[in-house]
Design a protein around this motif. Structure first.
Motif, PDB file in Angstrom:
ATOM      1  N   SER A 116       0.823  -1.207   0.000  1.00 23.80           N
ATOM      2  CA  SER A 116       0.000   0.000   0.000  1.00 23.80           C
ATOM      3  C   SER A 116       0.857   1.258   0.000  1.00 23.80           C
ATOM      4  N   GLN A 117       1.967   1.266   0.760  1.00 21.50           N
ATOM      5  CA  GLN A 117       2.830   2.438   0.789  1.00 21.50           C
ATOM      6  C   GLN A 117       3.493   2.660  -0.571  1.00 21.50           C
ATOM      7  N   THR A 118       3.907   1.575  -1.214  1.00 19.43           N
ATOM      8  CA  THR A 118       4.540   1.699  -2.529  1.00 19.43           C
ATOM      9  C   THR A 118       3.532   2.158  -3.566  1.00 19.43           C
ATOM     10  N   LEU A 119       2.323   1.606  -3.508  1.00 17.39           N
ATOM     11  CA  LEU A 119       1.268   2.032  -4.423  1.00 17.39           C
ATOM     12  C   LEU A 119       0.984   3.517  -4.252  1.00 17.39           C
ATOM     13  N   LEU A 120       0.922   3.980  -3.014  1.00 17.93           N
ATOM     14  CA  LEU A 120       0.650   5.393  -2.756  1.00 17.93           C
ATOM     15  C   LEU A 120       1.761   6.265  -3.329  1.00 17.93           C
ATOM     16  N   ALA A 121       3.018   5.845  -3.156  1.00 17.51           N
ATOM     17  CA  ALA A 121       4.137   6.617  -3.690  1.00 17.51           C
ATOM     18  C   ALA A 121       4.101   6.665  -5.208  1.00 17.51           C
ATOM     19  N   LEU A 178       6.994 -11.538   4.717  1.00 23.50           N
ATOM     20  CA  LEU A 178       7.788 -10.927   5.776  1.00 23.50           C
ATOM     21  C   LEU A 178       7.072  -9.727   6.380  1.00 23.50           C
ATOM     22  N   GLY A 179       6.371  -8.969   5.547  1.00 24.55           N
ATOM     23  CA  GLY A 179       5.684  -7.775   6.023  1.00 24.55           C
ATOM     24  C   GLY A 179       4.307  -8.041   6.592  1.00 24.55           C
ATOM     25  N   GLY A 180       3.932  -9.323   6.755  1.00 29.29           N
ATOM     26  CA  GLY A 180       2.630  -9.646   7.324  1.00 29.29           C
ATOM     27  C   GLY A 180       1.482  -9.497   6.353  1.00 29.29           C
ATOM     28  N   GLU A 181       1.784  -9.466   5.058  1.00 29.88           N
ATOM     29  CA  GLU A 181       0.750  -9.333   4.049  1.00 29.88           C
ATOM     30  C   GLU A 181       0.299 -10.694   3.542  1.00 29.88           C
ATOM     31  N   ASN A 182      -0.877 -10.734   2.989  1.00 31.26           N
ATOM     32  CA  ASN A 182      -1.309 -11.867   2.178  1.00 31.26           C
ATOM     33  C   ASN A 182      -0.930 -11.524   0.735  1.00 31.26           C
ATOM     34  N   PRO A 183      -0.023 -12.289   0.108  1.00 35.21           N
ATOM     35  CA  PRO A 183       0.440 -11.924  -1.235  1.00 35.21           C
ATOM     36  C   PRO A 183      -0.687 -11.773  -2.246  1.00 35.21           C
ATOM     37  N   SER A 184      -1.727 -12.598  -2.127  1.00 39.29           N
ATOM     38  CA  SER A 184      -2.840 -12.507  -3.072  1.00 39.29           C
ATOM     39  C   SER A 184      -3.607 -11.207  -2.890  1.00 39.29           C
ATOM     40  N   GLN A 185      -3.823 -10.800  -1.652  1.00 43.28           N
ATOM     41  CA  GLN A 185      -4.511  -9.531  -1.407  1.00 43.28           C
ATOM     42  C   GLN A 185      -3.689  -8.373  -1.952  1.00 43.28           C
ATOM     43  N   SER A 186      -2.366  -8.434  -1.760  1.00 41.70           N
ATOM     44  CA  SER A 186      -1.502  -7.379  -2.282  1.00 41.70           C
ATOM     45  C   SER A 186      -1.551  -7.345  -3.802  1.00 41.70           C
ATOM     46  N   ALA A 187      -1.531  -8.526  -4.442  1.00 39.72           N
ATOM     47  CA  ALA A 187      -1.621  -8.584  -5.900  1.00 39.72           C
ATOM     48  C   ALA A 187      -2.935  -7.992  -6.387  1.00 39.72           C
ATOM     49  N   ALA A 188      -4.029  -8.333  -5.711  1.00 43.03           N
ATOM     50  CA  ALA A 188      -5.341  -7.820  -6.111  1.00 43.03           C
ATOM     51  C   ALA A 188      -5.402  -6.304  -5.959  1.00 43.03           C
ATOM     52  N   LEU A 189      -4.825  -5.789  -4.870  1.00 43.63           N
ATOM     53  CA  LEU A 189      -4.815  -4.342  -4.651  1.00 43.63           C
ATOM     54  C   LEU A 189      -4.048  -3.637  -5.756  1.00 43.63           C
ATOM     55  N   LEU A 190      -2.843  -4.103  -6.043  1.00 43.17           N
ATOM     56  CA  LEU A 190      -2.017  -3.455  -7.057  1.00 43.17           C
ATOM     57  C   LEU A 190      -2.645  -3.560  -8.434  1.00 43.17           C
ATOM     58  N   ALA A 191      -3.202  -4.725  -8.741  1.00 45.33           N
ATOM     59  CA  ALA A 191      -3.825  -4.921 -10.050  1.00 45.33           C
ATOM     60  C   ALA A 191      -5.058  -4.047 -10.224  1.00 45.33           C
ATOM     61  N   SER A 192      -5.770  -3.797  -9.135  1.00 41.87           N
ATOM     62  CA  SER A 192      -6.990  -2.986  -9.242  1.00 41.87           C
ATOM     63  C   SER A 192      -6.683  -1.555  -9.665  1.00 41.87           C
ATOM     64  N   TYR A 193      -5.441  -1.116  -9.430  1.00 35.60           N
ATOM     65  CA  TYR A 193      -5.019   0.211  -9.873  1.00 35.60           C
ATOM     66  C   TYR A 193      -4.139   0.138 -11.125  1.00 35.60           C
ATOM     67  N   GLY A 194      -4.011  -1.037 -11.716  1.00 31.29           N
ATOM     68  CA  GLY A 194      -3.192  -1.210 -12.907  1.00 31.29           C
ATOM     69  C   GLY A 194      -1.714  -1.038 -12.653  1.00 31.29           C
ATOM     70  N   LYS A 195      -1.249  -1.352 -11.438  1.00 30.03           N
ATOM     71  CA  LYS A 195       0.135  -1.096 -11.061  1.00 30.03           C
ATOM     72  C   LYS A 195       0.926  -2.353 -10.685  1.00 30.03           C
ATOM     73  N   LEU A 196       0.393  -3.536 -10.954  1.00 33.61           N
ATOM     74  CA  LEU A 196       1.146  -4.765 -10.682  1.00 33.61           C
ATOM     75  C   LEU A 196       2.119  -4.977 -11.837  1.00 33.61           C
TER      76      LEU A 196
END
Length: 323
Positions: free
Chosen positions: A182-187, A207-225
């Protein structure tokens, strides 16, 4: 499901040092030797190459590109090194000294130009020295401003090539910047450059306590994966182990979400096989991910979308056990 394209970060075949074995667990081979080793791994069709002295440089890029192509491999990405140079020990594009920030941006721009000349569509940027260690060490507002402006200026140098920013929670800094999806997406969004993307490293997400799939879905939803690094760890440190050895279910789910997100980029193996055969470890990564992809594909055929809509995890596990 779409077939995945696998590349290998050539450092997997390098000396793989750590802080207890600073000179590495193996002799340091040439970059050409590392590319040759990658070409022999079943399922591998590309390599991710470091942009650094002694590896890819503007002077060596043409010969290395031809050598790689002659081995039947594509170059999936160039990885620009702004972490392993001691002049950037206090950060690259967020360094408190403007002349060092400018030098880091120039290094990134040179890598983007080199990628364009090699017909490589993506540069991976991991800024391991950017961040802080102690309370009262950093001006957090300035750190953020320098991060955003540095990304914007770097990306603008060669807008035809994607600049994909890789995040990590910690190491070598106690707190890295950026340190989450989320921080990288915001930047990236704040920088506003259309060629900026985010690299999702599976192990960094764990390592950062994320679910990789949730992170992928978040980034993809903004076209940034933009790019994927495959590896695994135990959640306590960035061990860069073979994919699937610790977080198997997360890997299966990750394959499902890469398909749901219509990801068409490379899956690049970013592993450090210190004490095991690197070719065998890379082959295992690909084999494990292909197995996970097959299971995810079968789940798709068995109506996993409907189960997700109901948030019915038990029906998904039941379907897996019936396979």
């Amino acid at each position: 499901m779409e077939t995945f394209r696998y590349s290998i970060g050539t450092w997997a075949f390098g000396a793989v040092p750590d802080r207890y074995m600073a000179h590495g667990y193996r002799d340091r081979p040439s970059l050409e030797s590392q590319i040759e080793s990658a070409s022999k791994v079943p399922g591998c069709s590309g390599v991710e190459l470091p942009f650094a002295p002694g590896a890819v440089t503007p002077e060596t890029s043409g010969d290395i590109a031809r050598f790689t192509a002659d081995r039947g491999l594509a170059v999936s990405a160039l990885a620009v090194n702004v972490t392993g140079d001691r002049r950037w020990a206090q950060g690259s594009i967020t360094n408190p000294r403007k002349e060092l920030r400018d030098e880091a941006i120039a290094r990134i721009a040179d890598c983007l130009a080199c990628a364009k000349a090699m017909n490589v569509g993506l540069v991976n940027l991991w800024m391991g020295q950017d961040g802080f260690d102690y309370p009262f060490e950093a001006d957090y507002a300035r750190l953020w401003e320098d991060l955003v402006s540095g990304l914007k200026e770097s990306a603008a140098a060669v807008p035809e090539v994607c600049l994909s920013v890789e995040y990590k929670a910690k190491e070598p800094r106690v707190r890295n910047v950026p340190n989450s999806a989320s921080q990288t997406l915001l930047a990236v969004m704040a920088a506003g450059a259309p060629n900026l993307r985010v690299t999702l490293d599976f192990g960094h997400a764990i390592l950062g306590g994320e679910n990789p799939s949730q992170s992928a879905a978040l980034l993809a939803s903004y076209g940034k994966l933009g790019h994927i690094h495959l590896n695994d760890n135990l959640g306590d440190w960035d061990w860069d182990m073979a994919a699937g050895v610790s977080h198997w279910w997360e890997l299966v789910e990750f394959c499902l979400w890469l398909d749901r997100s219509s990801y068409r980029g490379w899956l690049s193996l970013d592993i450090f096989p210190h004490r095991v055969d690197p070719a065998a470890a890379c082959a295992l990564c690909i084999k494990a991910t292909e197995k996970a992809r097959t299971i995810a594909g079968n789940l798709k055929l068995r109506g996993v979308d409907e189960s997700l809509a109901r948030r019915d995890a038990m029906s998904v596990y039941s379907a897996i056990m019936d396979m």
